[in-house]
Design a protein around this motif. Structure first.
Motif, PDB file in Angstrom:
ATOM      1  N   LEU A   1       5.871   5.187   5.959  1.00  0.00           N
ATOM      2  CA  LEU A   1       4.430   5.032   5.781  1.00  0.00           C
ATOM      3  C   LEU A   1       4.009   3.580   6.006  1.00  0.00           C
ATOM      4  O   LEU A   1       2.984   3.314   6.654  1.00  0.00           O
ATOM      5  N   ALA A   2       4.798   2.636   5.517  1.00  0.00           N
ATOM      6  CA  ALA A   2       4.485   1.218   5.723  1.00  0.00           C
ATOM      7  C   ALA A   2       4.455   0.878   7.209  1.00  0.00           C
ATOM      8  O   ALA A   2       3.564   0.157   7.682  1.00  0.00           O
ATOM      9  N   GLU A   3       5.424   1.408   7.972  1.00  0.00           N
ATOM     10  CA  GLU A   3       5.456   1.145   9.411  1.00  0.00           C
ATOM     11  C   GLU A   3       4.277   1.787  10.121  1.00  0.00           C
ATOM     12  O   GLU A   3       3.735   1.239  11.081  1.00  0.00           O
ATOM     13  N   LEU A   4       3.869   2.941   9.646  1.00  0.00           N
ATOM     14  CA  LEU A   4       2.713   3.625  10.220  1.00  0.00           C
ATOM     15  C   LEU A   4       1.426   2.856   9.946  1.00  0.00           C
ATOM     16  O   LEU A   4       0.528   2.787  10.798  1.00  0.00           O
ATOM     17  N   LEU A   5       1.332   2.264   8.749  1.00  0.00           N
ATOM     18  CA  LEU A   5       0.129   1.528   8.375  1.00  0.00           C
ATOM     19  C   LEU A   5       0.066   0.126   8.984  1.00  0.00           C
ATOM     20  O   LEU A   5      -1.019  -0.439   9.113  1.00  0.00           O
ATOM     21  N   ARG A   6       1.223  -0.428   9.362  1.00  0.00           N
ATOM     22  CA  ARG A   6       1.256  -1.815   9.822  1.00  0.00           C
ATOM     23  C   ARG A   6       0.263  -2.098  10.956  1.00  0.00           C
ATOM     24  O   ARG A   6      -0.522  -3.054  10.864  1.00  0.00           O
ATOM     25  N   PRO A   7       0.231  -1.306  12.047  1.00  0.00           N
ATOM     26  CA  PRO A   7      -0.731  -1.631  13.114  1.00  0.00           C
ATOM     27  C   PRO A   7      -2.194  -1.383  12.722  1.00  0.00           C
ATOM     28  O   PRO A   7      -3.105  -1.925  13.345  1.00  0.00           O
ATOM     29  N   VAL A   8      -2.424  -0.580  11.692  1.00  0.00           N
ATOM     30  CA  VAL A   8      -3.792  -0.367  11.215  1.00  0.00           C
ATOM     31  C   VAL A   8      -4.231  -1.575  10.386  1.00  0.00           C
ATOM     32  O   VAL A   8      -5.340  -2.086  10.539  1.00  0.00           O
ATOM     33  N   VAL A   9      -3.336  -2.056   9.523  1.00  0.00           N
ATOM     34  CA  VAL A   9      -3.644  -3.213   8.678  1.00  0.00           C
ATOM     35  C   VAL A   9      -3.663  -4.499   9.501  1.00  0.00           C
ATOM     36  O   VAL A   9      -4.525  -5.361   9.314  1.00  0.00           O
ATOM     37  N   HIS A  10      -2.704  -4.627  10.441  1.00  0.00           N
ATOM     38  CA  HIS A  10      -2.595  -5.814  11.294  1.00  0.00           C
ATOM     39  C   HIS A  10      -2.719  -5.379  12.749  1.00  0.00           C
ATOM     40  O   HIS A  10      -1.716  -5.054  13.380  1.00  0.00           O
ATOM     41  N   PRO A  11      -3.937  -5.367  13.311  1.00  0.00           N
ATOM     42  CA  PRO A  11      -4.085  -4.901  14.680  1.00  0.00           C
ATOM     43  C   PRO A  11      -3.314  -5.754  15.679  1.00  0.00           C
ATOM     44  O   PRO A  11      -3.030  -6.917  15.409  1.00  0.00           O
ATOM     45  N   ALA A  12      -2.957  -5.178  16.803  1.00  0.00           N
ATOM     46  CA  ALA A  12      -2.159  -5.858  17.833  1.00  0.00           C
ATOM     47  C   ALA A  12      -2.792  -7.184  18.213  1.00  0.00           C
ATOM     48  O   ALA A  12      -4.005  -7.301  18.342  1.00  0.00           O
ATOM     49  N   GLY A  13      -1.930  -8.177  18.393  1.00  0.00           N
ATOM     50  CA  GLY A  13      -2.392  -9.478  18.842  1.00  0.00           C
ATOM     51  C   GLY A  13      -2.879 -10.390  17.733  1.00  0.00           C
ATOM     52  O   GLY A  13      -3.318 -11.487  17.983  1.00  0.00           O
ATOM     53  N   ARG A  14      -2.816  -9.899  16.466  1.00  0.00           N
ATOM     54  CA  ARG A  14      -3.259 -10.736  15.345  1.00  0.00           C
ATOM     55  C   ARG A  14      -2.085 -11.015  14.430  1.00  0.00           C
ATOM     56  O   ARG A  14      -1.352 -10.121  14.045  1.00  0.00           O
ATOM     57  N   THR A  15      -1.903 -12.265  14.078  1.00  0.00           N
ATOM     58  CA  THR A  15      -0.862 -12.648  13.131  1.00  0.00           C
ATOM     59  C   THR A  15      -1.459 -12.663  11.734  1.00  0.00           C
ATOM     60  O   THR A  15      -2.495 -13.285  11.519  1.00  0.00           O
TER      61      THR A  15
ATOM     62  N   ILE B   1       0.839  -1.203   0.000  1.00  0.00           N
ATOM     63  CA  ILE B   1       0.000   0.000   0.000  1.00  0.00           C
ATOM     64  C   ILE B   1       0.870   1.248   0.000  1.00  0.00           C
ATOM     65  O   ILE B   1       0.670   2.175  -0.794  1.00  0.00           O
ATOM     66  N   ALA B   2       1.858   1.273   0.902  1.00  0.00           N
ATOM     67  CA  ALA B   2       2.725   2.456   1.033  1.00  0.00           C
ATOM     68  C   ALA B   2       3.519   2.705  -0.241  1.00  0.00           C
ATOM     69  O   ALA B   2       3.589   3.836  -0.745  1.00  0.00           O
ATOM     70  N   THR B   3       4.125   1.666  -0.786  1.00  0.00           N
ATOM     71  CA  THR B   3       4.955   1.816  -1.980  1.00  0.00           C
ATOM     72  C   THR B   3       4.123   2.262  -3.185  1.00  0.00           C
ATOM     73  O   THR B   3       4.508   3.179  -3.916  1.00  0.00           O
ATOM     74  N   ALA B   4       2.960   1.633  -3.383  1.00  0.00           N
ATOM     75  CA  ALA B   4       2.110   1.998  -4.516  1.00  0.00           C
ATOM     76  C   ALA B   4       1.620   3.439  -4.388  1.00  0.00           C
ATOM     77  O   ALA B   4       1.576   4.180  -5.380  1.00  0.00           O
ATOM     78  N   PHE B   5       1.256   3.842  -3.181  1.00  0.00           N
ATOM     79  CA  PHE B   5       0.790   5.209  -2.954  1.00  0.00           C
ATOM     80  C   PHE B   5       1.883   6.219  -3.296  1.00  0.00           C
ATOM     81  O   PHE B   5       1.665   7.179  -4.038  1.00  0.00           O
ATOM     82  N   VAL B   6       3.078   5.994  -2.762  1.00  0.00           N
ATOM     83  CA  VAL B   6       4.179   6.935  -2.999  1.00  0.00           C
ATOM     84  C   VAL B   6       4.547   6.961  -4.480  1.00  0.00           C
ATOM     85  O   VAL B   6       4.732   8.036  -5.067  1.00  0.00           O
ATOM     86  N   GLU B   7       4.630   5.796  -5.121  1.00  0.00           N
ATOM     87  CA  GLU B   7       4.978   5.754  -6.553  1.00  0.00           C
ATOM     88  C   GLU B   7       3.946   6.498  -7.392  1.00  0.00           C
ATOM     89  O   GLU B   7       4.295   7.272  -8.287  1.00  0.00           O
ATOM     90  N   ARG B   8       2.664   6.292  -7.095  1.00  0.00           N
ATOM     91  CA  ARG B   8       1.609   6.980  -7.853  1.00  0.00           C
ATOM     92  C   ARG B   8       1.701   8.492  -7.663  1.00  0.00           C
ATOM     93  O   ARG B   8       1.650   9.257  -8.624  1.00  0.00           O
TER      94      ARG B   8
END
Length: 196
Positions: free
Chosen positions: A176-190, A83-90
């Motif tokens: 941006l990827a690190e910022l999105l990580r906990p939103v995409v993968h909430p705490a406690g979920r693999t 998500i982060a890479t595609a957003f920045v590239e676009r």
């Protein structure tokens, strides 16, 4: 002698490209059918035949997130980075004419149609995100994801000043990827496979 275009699809593409550039440079309220026609090298009447009105032209010129499905497909673990890479590239590639930047500018100037179109774009993206995100509070997390991307768009591509604006694209994508990580993968979920 006349420079008449014989290919209706080529005319339509030229008009849409011209409309996106006019929207970016002038905003919706100052964009005119005549200006778009002149930039596209066609007549005012041809623009009206294709799109019917200024609003119809603007709605057609706002591209939906067609590429989003392919970005979201793949392993769940890599989703924040994709998500982060595609957003920045676009945004970097289209920095001079991206319709999201144009709509944000026009919406900030209290243009109701621009606001409506921006919300339509956001809703299209939200539907795609809801289809692949798992876990609790999907609606809240989808809105958070959109808000983070909106904030970056405004700071870097609309205002264009400060540390965020000066950051190298690869560094921006990494943060941006690190910022999105906990939103995409909430705490406690693999993350588990999926997305397509």
């Amino acid at each position: 002698m006349a420079r008449r275009r014989r290919d209706p699809e080529a005319s339509r593409r030229a008009i849409l490209d011209a409309a996106r550039r006019e929207l970016y440079e002038r905003g919706y309220s100052r964009m005119t059918i005549r200006g778009v026609a002149s930039r596209a090298g066609v007549t005012h009447g041809l623009v009206m035949r294709h799109f019917g009105s200024k609003e119809g032209l603007l709605r057609a010129s706002i591209q939906g997130p067609d590429e989003l499905d392919s970005i979201l497909a793949g392993d769940a673990e890599g989703l924040p980075q994709r998500i982060a890479t595609a957003f920045v590239e676009r945004m970097e590639a289209a920095r001079s004419s991206d319709q999201m930047v144009a709509l944000i500018r026009s919406a900030a100037a209290d243009d109701p149609l621009a606001t409506d179109l921006y919300l339509t774009m956001q809703a299209q993206s939200a539907r795609a995100y809801r289809a692949v995100l798992t876990g609790p509070d999907i609606d809240e997390r989808v809105d958070l994801l959109g808000s983070v991307l909106l904030g970056v768009t405004f700071s870097r591509y609309v205002v264009g000043a400060g540390t965020l604006a000066a950051m190298e694209p690869a560094e921006l994508a990494r943060h941006l990827a690190e910022l999105l990580r906990p939103v995409v993968h909430p705490a406690g979920r693999t993350p588990t496979g999926a997305g397509g």
